[in-house]
Write a protein that holds these residues in place. Structure first.
Motif, PDB file in Angstrom:
ATOM      1  N   SER A   1      23.387   4.622  12.393  1.00 52.32           N
ATOM      2  CA  SER A   1      22.283   5.388  13.007  1.00 52.32           C
ATOM      3  C   SER A   1      21.047   5.347  12.110  1.00 52.32           C
ATOM      4  CB  SER A   1      22.681   6.852  13.193  1.00 52.32           C
ATOM      5  OG  SER A   1      23.940   6.940  13.753  1.00 52.32           O
ATOM      6  N   TYR A   2      21.250   5.514  10.798  1.00 48.44           N
ATOM      7  CA  TYR A   2      20.121   5.482   9.867  1.00 48.44           C
ATOM      8  C   TYR A   2      19.379   4.146   9.970  1.00 48.44           C
ATOM      9  CZ  TYR A   2      20.347   9.782   7.082  1.00 48.44           C
ATOM     10  OH  TYR A   2      20.259  11.086   6.650  1.00 48.44           O
ATOM     11  N   GLN A   3      20.141   3.069  10.106  1.00 49.32           N
ATOM     12  CA  GLN A   3      19.501   1.747  10.169  1.00 49.32           C
ATOM     13  C   GLN A   3      18.599   1.640  11.406  1.00 49.32           C
ATOM     14  OE1 GLN A   3      21.949  -1.622   9.319  1.00 49.32           O
ATOM     15  NE2 GLN A   3      20.673  -3.013  10.504  1.00 49.32           N
ATOM     16  N   ILE A   4      19.081   2.161  12.519  1.00 49.16           N
ATOM     17  CA  ILE A   4      18.269   2.086  13.753  1.00 49.16           C
ATOM     18  C   ILE A   4      16.964   2.865  13.550  1.00 49.16           C
ATOM     19  CG2 ILE A   4      18.174   2.750  16.204  1.00 49.16           C
ATOM     20  CD1 ILE A   4      21.258   2.313  16.250  1.00 49.16           C
ATOM     21  N   VAL A   5      17.078   4.066  12.987  1.00 47.78           N
ATOM     22  CA  VAL A   5      15.882   4.905  12.817  1.00 47.78           C
ATOM     23  C   VAL A   5      14.920   4.278  11.807  1.00 47.78           C
ATOM     24  CG1 VAL A   5      15.040   7.160  12.089  1.00 47.78           C
ATOM     25  CG2 VAL A   5      17.172   7.002  13.395  1.00 47.78           C
ATOM     26  N   LEU A   6      15.452   3.890  10.651  1.00 48.38           N
ATOM     27  CA  LEU A   6      14.564   3.369   9.601  1.00 48.38           C
ATOM     28  C   LEU A   6      13.897   2.063  10.014  1.00 48.38           C
ATOM     29  CD1 LEU A   6      16.716   4.203   6.451  1.00 48.38           C
ATOM     30  CD2 LEU A   6      14.624   5.337   7.202  1.00 48.38           C
ATOM     31  N   SER A   7      14.629   1.212  10.722  1.00 48.09           N
ATOM     32  CA  SER A   7      14.009  -0.053  11.118  1.00 48.09           C
ATOM     33  C   SER A   7      12.901   0.221  12.136  1.00 48.09           C
ATOM     34  CB  SER A   7      15.031  -1.063  11.636  1.00 48.09           C
ATOM     35  OG  SER A   7      15.754  -0.496  12.683  1.00 48.09           O
ATOM     36  N   ASN A   8      13.086   1.228  12.974  1.00 46.12           N
ATOM     37  CA  ASN A   8      12.017   1.582  13.925  1.00 46.12           C
ATOM     38  C   ASN A   8      10.767   2.084  13.211  1.00 46.12           C
ATOM     39  OD1 ASN A   8      12.356   1.692  17.064  1.00 46.12           O
ATOM     40  ND2 ASN A   8      14.393   1.808  16.155  1.00 46.12           N
ATOM     41  N   ILE A   9      10.959   2.851  12.157  1.00 41.20           N
ATOM     42  CA  ILE A   9       9.796   3.354  11.404  1.00 41.20           C
ATOM     43  C   ILE A   9       9.122   2.215  10.647  1.00 41.20           C
ATOM     44  CG2 ILE A   9       9.081   4.847   9.472  1.00 41.20           C
ATOM     45  CD1 ILE A   9      11.408   6.730  10.233  1.00 41.20           C
ATOM     46  N   LEU A  10       9.919   1.422   9.956  1.00 36.56           N
ATOM     47  CA  LEU A  10       9.342   0.470   8.997  1.00 36.56           C
ATOM     48  C   LEU A  10       8.850  -0.821   9.646  1.00 36.56           C
ATOM     49  CD1 LEU A  10      11.817   1.178   6.094  1.00 36.56           C
ATOM     50  CD2 LEU A  10       9.384   1.741   6.147  1.00 36.56           C
ATOM     51  N   LYS A  11       9.335  -1.140  10.829  1.00 41.77           N
ATOM     52  CA  LYS A  11       8.858  -2.391  11.440  1.00 41.77           C
ATOM     53  C   LYS A  11       7.394  -2.277  11.845  1.00 41.77           C
ATOM     54  CE  LYS A  11      10.737  -1.687  16.056  1.00 41.77           C
ATOM     55  NZ  LYS A  11      11.938  -1.784  16.831  1.00 41.77           N
TER      56      LYS A  11
ATOM     57  N   LYS B   1       0.845  -1.188   0.000  1.00 43.91           N
ATOM     58  CA  LYS B   1       0.000   0.000   0.000  1.00 43.91           C
ATOM     59  C   LYS B   1       0.887   1.247   0.000  1.00 43.91           C
ATOM     60  CE  LYS B   1      -4.664  -0.281   0.729  1.00 43.91           C
ATOM     61  NZ  LYS B   1      -4.878  -1.119  -0.425  1.00 43.91           N
ATOM     62  N   ASN B   2       1.896   1.217   0.834  1.00 40.24           N
ATOM     63  CA  ASN B   2       2.665   2.437   1.034  1.00 40.24           C
ATOM     64  C   ASN B   2       4.091   2.343   0.506  1.00 40.24           C
ATOM     65  OD1 ASN B   2       0.585   3.913   2.182  1.00 40.24           O
ATOM     66  ND2 ASN B   2       0.871   2.830   4.123  1.00 40.24           N
ATOM     67  N   VAL B   3       4.476   3.440  -0.080  1.00 40.59           N
ATOM     68  CA  VAL B   3       5.822   3.523  -0.637  1.00 40.59           C
ATOM     69  C   VAL B   3       6.584   4.573   0.168  1.00 40.59           C
ATOM     70  CG1 VAL B   3       7.163   4.034  -2.721  1.00 40.59           C
ATOM     71  CG2 VAL B   3       4.910   2.968  -2.928  1.00 40.59           C
ATOM     72  N   PHE B   4       7.837   4.269   0.470  1.00 39.74           N
ATOM     73  CA  PHE B   4       8.692   5.212   1.197  1.00 39.74           C
ATOM     74  C   PHE B   4       9.902   5.534   0.319  1.00 39.74           C
ATOM     75  CE2 PHE B   4       6.263   2.935   4.280  1.00 39.74           C
ATOM     76  CZ  PHE B   4       6.009   3.841   5.292  1.00 39.74           C
ATOM     77  N   ALA B   5      10.355   6.766   0.410  1.00 36.03           N
ATOM     78  CA  ALA B   5      11.577   7.141  -0.330  1.00 36.03           C
ATOM     79  C   ALA B   5      12.502   7.853   0.648  1.00 36.03           C
ATOM     80  CB  ALA B   5      11.219   8.050  -1.501  1.00 36.03           C
ATOM     81  N   LEU B   6      13.735   7.403   0.705  1.00 33.37           N
ATOM     82  CA  LEU B   6      14.695   8.004   1.633  1.00 33.37           C
ATOM     83  C   LEU B   6      15.337   9.234   0.977  1.00 33.37           C
ATOM     84  CD1 LEU B   6      16.247   7.889   4.317  1.00 33.37           C
ATOM     85  CD2 LEU B   6      17.936   6.453   3.173  1.00 33.37           C
ATOM     86  N   VAL B   7      15.144  10.379   1.612  1.00 38.56           N
ATOM     87  CA  VAL B   7      15.710  11.623   1.072  1.00 38.56           C
ATOM     88  C   VAL B   7      17.192  11.693   1.455  1.00 38.56           C
ATOM     89  CG1 VAL B   7      15.617  14.148   1.216  1.00 38.56           C
ATOM     90  CG2 VAL B   7      13.493  12.804   1.265  1.00 38.56           C
TER      91      VAL B   7
ATOM     92  N   GLU C   1       5.188  -1.339   9.758  1.00 35.81           N
ATOM     93  CA  GLU C   1       4.421  -1.554   8.521  1.00 35.81           C
ATOM     94  C   GLU C   1       4.305  -3.050   8.221  1.00 35.81           C
ATOM     95  OE1 GLU C   1       3.294   1.004   6.384  1.00 35.81           O
ATOM     96  OE2 GLU C   1       3.912   2.406   7.955  1.00 35.81           O
ATOM     97  N   GLN C   2       3.125  -3.460   7.769  1.00 37.44           N
ATOM     98  CA  GLN C   2       2.901  -4.855   7.365  1.00 37.44           C
ATOM     99  C   GLN C   2       3.747  -5.202   6.146  1.00 37.44           C
ATOM    100  OE1 GLN C   2       0.573  -7.489   7.879  1.00 37.44           O
ATOM    101  NE2 GLN C   2       0.269  -6.715   9.947  1.00 37.44           N
ATOM    102  N   ASP C   3       3.573  -4.377   5.122  1.00 40.86           N
ATOM    103  CA  ASP C   3       4.370  -4.525   3.914  1.00 40.86           C
ATOM    104  C   ASP C   3       4.625  -3.128   3.370  1.00 40.86           C
ATOM    105  OD1 ASP C   3       2.093  -3.742   2.366  1.00 40.86           O
ATOM    106  OD2 ASP C   3       1.361  -5.788   2.566  1.00 40.86           O
ATOM    107  N   PHE C   4       5.698  -2.986   2.618  1.00 41.69           N
ATOM    108  CA  PHE C   4       6.064  -1.659   2.121  1.00 41.69           C
ATOM    109  C   PHE C   4       7.063  -1.813   0.987  1.00 41.69           C
ATOM    110  CE2 PHE C   4       9.070  -2.756   5.493  1.00 41.69           C
ATOM    111  CZ  PHE C   4      10.276  -2.584   4.846  1.00 41.69           C
ATOM    112  N   LEU C   5       7.228  -0.723   0.261  1.00 49.48           N
ATOM    113  CA  LEU C   5       8.338  -0.637  -0.692  1.00 49.48           C
ATOM    114  C   LEU C   5       9.154   0.580  -0.293  1.00 49.48           C
ATOM    115  CD1 LEU C   5       9.879  -1.305  -3.307  1.00 49.48           C
ATOM    116  CD2 LEU C   5       8.247   0.115  -4.548  1.00 49.48           C
ATOM    117  N   LEU C   6      10.433   0.374  -0.017  1.00 45.70           N
ATOM    118  CA  LEU C   6      11.331   1.482   0.317  1.00 45.70           C
ATOM    119  C   LEU C   6      12.283   1.707  -0.851  1.00 45.70           C
ATOM    120  CD1 LEU C   6      12.808   3.526   2.206  1.00 45.70           C
ATOM    121  CD2 LEU C   6      14.108   1.586   3.109  1.00 45.70           C
TER     122      LEU C   6
END
Ligand SMILES: Cc1cc2nc3c(=O)[nH]c(=O)nc-3n(C[C@H](O)[C@H](O)[C@H](O)COP(=O)(O)OP(=O)(O)OC[C@H]3O[C@@H](n4cnc5c(N)ncnc54)[C@H](O)[C@@H]3O)c2cc1C
Length: 324
Positions: free
Chosen positions: A75-85, A2-8, A87-92
């Motif tokens: 640090s980015y990995q810690i933050v992004l995994s906290n956001i994305l975990k 459903k949701n798409v994420f893009a890392l700026v 979500e049920q499914d996603f495209l990053l």
């Protein structure tokens, strides 16, 4: 999905071009599936970026933290995994850049997500996201199937999707940084600027790119004369720099300069993706190569299949006559 994420991506107070490419493609994919595109913006003092990102996404998720001032994959990995975990499914979508390469694989393992790296295209077919990657220096295209109902990460090669500004007006959301300490196993030290060369090829409207087809250093004179005739500058592929025939600041490509001249004439250059990524933004591309199957012809607006030692002198004489 459903949701798409893009890392700026941003560096030294500037959003990098790749971010707008990811957002453009991300919006197209999210719209297709009735989902939303979220721009993920991590860093410190981020307010200055918001206005330029707003038209490109449905949401901008901001994670402000002084510890995120400069990119650090840990640090980015810690933050992004906290956001994305959550979500049920996603495209990053992430750039296949120095940062994206550093982060992508390890993040995918932590999230249990599939990953396709260094992709130049994305298509949707039924229940699959098809990520397109080049193989054998662009001679083959591989299609990688990613299940649309699962967690997926795709890293995108720079220059793959021309950015197009949209008319969205993103909602800005704050996400509290989960970082409690400085990164443990790597740290940012400093930015080191590449030394400025005698000529800045990125500023030239006309670039004559020369490749291994030139054969000998002495033959460069031929191309320099052509460049002089049309008021251009000579750039080159990496083997020419490796051979010590031209300085590094003339190299065009992924490990050289990215150029966007009005005219790029590629002479005796095969068109490896590392070269293409640095010059595909040129307004008009002309290729001269004796091999009709050289990949450079897929990028060129005009092509001449012939021996450069025959074509270049004729071209130079014609142009000189026209100028006269
Ligand atoms: C990590 C990494 C980073 C890289 N970064 C870069 C980069 O920034 N920039 C870059 O350019 N490369 C880069 N490369 C190298 C890249 O993969 C290619 O090897 C390189 O671009 C090939 O250069 P070329 O086209 O000049 O040579 P070749 O691939 O050898 O092509 C020479 C071409 O000349 C043609 N030719 C030969 N004789 C004639 C003639 N008489 N008349 C007309 N045509 C002729 C041939 O048909 C051929 O197509 C990188 C590679 C790696 C692994």
């Amino acid at each position: 999905m459903k949701n798409v994420f893009a890392l700026v991506e941003h560096r030294q107070d500037k959003i990098r071009d790749i971010s707008y490419e990811l957002l453009t493609k991300g919006q197209e994919l999210a719209t297709l599936y009735g989902g939303e595109l979220t721009a993920l913006l991590l860093g410190n003092e981020l307010t200055k970026f918001i206005d330029s990102l707003k038209p490109y996404a449905h949401r901008i998720m901001i994670v402000e933290d002084a510890k995120l001032k400069d990119f650090n994959a840990e640090s980015y990995q810690i933050v992004l995994s906290n956001i994305l975990k959550q979500e049920q499914d996603f495209l990053l979508l992430m750039g296949h850049t120095a940062s994206g390469m550093d982060l992508g694989a390890s993040l995918s393992v932590e999230l249990g997500a599939s990953i396709a790296t260094d992709c130049t295209g994305i298509e949707i077919e039924n229940d699959n996201i098809i990520a397109i990657r080049q193989m054998y220096e662009g001679k083959l295209l591989a299609k990688v199937n990613l299940n649309i109902k699962a967690k997926s990460i795709i890293t995108i090669r720079e220059g793959s999707f021309p950015p197009q500004v949209s008319n969205l007006s993103a909602k800005v959301l704050d996400f509290t940084s989960p970082l409690t300490a400085e990164p443990s196993y790597r740290r940012f030290v400093e930015y080191i600027e590449a030394p400025l060369g005698e000529v800045d090829i990125t500023k030239s409207d006309i670039i004559i790119g020369i490749g291994r087809g030139i054969k000998e250093k002495e033959n460069l004179l031929l191309v320099e004369e052509l460049a002089k005739t049309i008021g251009g500058i000579v750039g080159c592929s990496r083997p020419i720099v490796d051979a010590g025939w031209l300085p590094k600041d003339r190299q065009v490509g992924s490990s050289g300069k990215t150029v966007k001249p009005k005219l790029y004439i590629a002479i005796g250059i095969s068109g490896a993706f590392q070269h293409i990524s640095g010059m595909k933004g040129a307004e008009t591309i002309i290729a001269i190569n004796k091999d009709p199957n050289a990949p450079i012809f897929s990028e060129a607006d005009y092509g001449i299949v012939d021996d450069l030692f025959k074509v270049v002198p004729i071209l130079k004489n014609k142009l000189t006559a026209m100028k006269a």
